[in-house]
Design a protein around this motif. Structure first.
Motif, PDB file in Angstrom:
ATOM      1  N   UNK A 129       0.818  -1.228   0.000  1.00 38.04           N
ATOM      2  CA  UNK A 129       0.000   0.000   0.000  1.00 38.04           C
ATOM      3  C   UNK A 129       0.845   1.269   0.000  1.00 38.04           C
ATOM      4  N   UNK A 130       2.162   1.124   0.056  1.00 38.56           N
ATOM      5  CA  UNK A 130       3.037   2.286  -0.126  1.00 38.56           C
ATOM      6  C   UNK A 130       3.302   2.416  -1.618  1.00 38.56           C
ATOM      7  N   UNK A 131       2.346   3.005  -2.304  1.00 37.25           N
ATOM      8  CA  UNK A 131       2.424   3.072  -3.766  1.00 37.25           C
ATOM      9  C   UNK A 131       3.256   4.257  -4.264  1.00 37.25           C
ATOM     10  N   UNK A 132       3.775   5.058  -3.335  1.00 39.27           N
ATOM     11  CA  UNK A 132       4.571   6.221  -3.726  1.00 39.27           C
ATOM     12  C   UNK A 132       6.039   5.871  -3.937  1.00 39.27           C
ATOM     13  N   UNK A 155       0.190  -0.616  -9.583  1.00 41.57           N
ATOM     14  CA  UNK A 155       1.325   0.122 -10.138  1.00 41.57           C
ATOM     15  C   UNK A 155       1.715   1.266  -9.205  1.00 41.57           C
ATOM     16  N   UNK A 156       2.927   1.769  -9.407  1.00 39.36           N
ATOM     17  CA  UNK A 156       3.403   2.909  -8.623  1.00 39.36           C
ATOM     18  C   UNK A 156       2.458   4.096  -8.817  1.00 39.36           C
ATOM     19  N   UNK A 157       2.104   4.761  -7.710  1.00 36.81           N
ATOM     20  CA  UNK A 157       1.217   5.912  -7.772  1.00 36.81           C
ATOM     21  C   UNK A 157      -0.263   5.566  -7.700  1.00 36.81           C
ATOM     22  N   UNK A 179      -3.746 -10.639   6.800  1.00 38.74           N
ATOM     23  CA  UNK A 179      -3.382  -9.618   5.801  1.00 38.74           C
ATOM     24  C   UNK A 179      -2.526  -8.567   6.494  1.00 38.74           C
ATOM     25  N   UNK A 180      -1.365  -8.278   5.909  1.00 42.44           N
ATOM     26  CA  UNK A 180      -0.493  -7.229   6.434  1.00 42.44           C
ATOM     27  C   UNK A 180      -0.399  -6.127   5.392  1.00 42.44           C
ATOM     28  N   UNK A 181      -0.875  -4.938   5.755  1.00 39.91           N
ATOM     29  CA  UNK A 181      -0.869  -3.787   4.845  1.00 39.91           C
ATOM     30  C   UNK A 181       0.356  -2.928   5.134  1.00 39.91           C
ATOM     31  N   UNK A 182       1.255  -2.827   4.166  1.00 45.37           N
ATOM     32  CA  UNK A 182       2.442  -1.980   4.308  1.00 45.37           C
ATOM     33  C   UNK A 182       2.124  -0.618   3.693  1.00 45.37           C
ATOM     34  N   UNK A 183       1.924   0.393   4.539  1.00 38.10           N
ATOM     35  CA  UNK A 183       1.460   1.700   4.057  1.00 38.10           C
ATOM     36  C   UNK A 183       2.612   2.690   3.880  1.00 38.10           C
ATOM     37  N   UNK A 184       2.285   3.821   3.271  1.00 35.46           N
ATOM     38  CA  UNK A 184       3.281   4.879   3.057  1.00 35.46           C
ATOM     39  C   UNK A 184       3.643   5.544   4.378  1.00 35.46           C
TER      40      UNK A 184
END
Length: 303
Positions: A129-132, A155-157, A179-184
């Motif tokens: 979830x860190x799409x940046x 995809x990125x962004x 479920x493990x959500x890796x965020x920004x």
């Protein structure tokens, strides 16, 4: 090397410079103004913070009888003994939202958590979830392969909440356990990040109404009081349920764990004491206090 010995080694500098001195100052002594000042100075210097320091001193003075050093150990252990267990729901999936600033070790910690759960024969989904940061997506994919976890990414962004939604839907459809959500984690002082994290929490509730079951804030122990300020910001925004304290194996001052517990009332659920995959473990207040204040004297009594 057992985990306790790794923890003891990781806290060696803090123990030698600060906490290890308490035994000499307090053992067999009667608390007086001079000793009180010495204790106060050591606690402040070790990142315990003003609020927790004053609390510890007040408690020490309240206790009548007993050895002051043993009393100190008990006070700190009580402070750290929150509800350290994970809030695991009866029905799957168990959803964990990992939050924290960039550089705290969040993505690596997400991977290590996946490894820990996989070792318990749990089926894990890792969601990027860190799409940046393309690097964060790539790094998490490697962890997914390493831990034989399912991997969900866009995809990125892309919209981080959409990734989270897809991950939870996938886990539900495929009967996955966790479920493990890796965020920004960029710029924790900026409101846009907090709004993004809130959106992730709102969106996954459409799939699993009581999710996320845990919001775990990853803090780099080396950052000390800055880590405490980060925790306050995240707590206010996304209802942090637990702390993962990383990088306790270097120049970190272990006192930050006490400051977090006292000032925020958020339990520490895991600690990291090294780079290896097995170096992330559930937090145990008794082991932590023994490693912080005693060191060698308990090496033979703990694993």
């Amino acid at each position: 090397m057992g985990f306790f010995n790794k923890l003891k080694d990781g806290l060696k500098k803090t123990r030698e410079n600060f906490f290890g001195k308490f035994k000499k100052i307090l053992s067999g002594k009667t608390l007086n103004d001079e000793i009180r000042e010495e204790i106060e100075e050591l606690l402040i210097l070790s990142d315990v913070g003003f609020e927790a320091t004053q609390y510890i001193l007040e408690k020490l003075e309240e206790i009548k009888g007993g050895d002051p050093f043993d009393n100190l150990k008990n006070i700190i252990e009580d402070l750290l003994s929150g509800d350290n267990a994970l809030n695991i729901p009866e029905t799957h999936p168990f959803v964990i939202n990992m939050v924290g600033v960039n550089g705290s070790g969040k993505t690596t910690t997400a991977g290590k958590l996946a490894a820990l759960f996989s070792s318990q024969n749990k089926n894990v989904v890792l969601a990027a979830c860190d799409t940046f940061r393309a690097a964060a997506i790539d790094q998490l994919k490697i962890w997914a392969e390493r831990t034989k976890s399912s991997f969900i990414a866009h995809s990125e962004g892309a919209d981080a909440a959409a990734v989270a939604y897809d991950a939870v839907k996938h886990a539900q459809a495929k009967s996955k356990d966790i479920v493990i959500l890796d965020t920004a984690g960029r710029l924790h002082t900026k409101s846009n990040l907090m709004e993004e994290l809130k959106k992730i929490n709102r969106v996954i509730k459409k799939v699993v109404p009581d999710a996320p079951h845990e919001v775990l804030l990853v803090i780099d122990a080396v950052t000390g009081q800055n880590g405490l300020q980060q925790a306050k910001v995240f707590k206010d925004a996304v209802n942090v349920t637990g702390i993962i304290l990383t990088k306790l194996d270097g120049t970190a001052k272990g006192g930050i764990a006490i400051a977090i517990a006292k000032e925020l009332g958020i339990p520490i659920k895991f600690i990291g004491v090294g780079e290896k995959i097995e170096d992330l473990r559930p937090f145990n207040a008794h082991e932590f206090v023994e490693a912080l204040l005693e060191g060698d004297t308990v090496e033979n009594t703990m694993g």
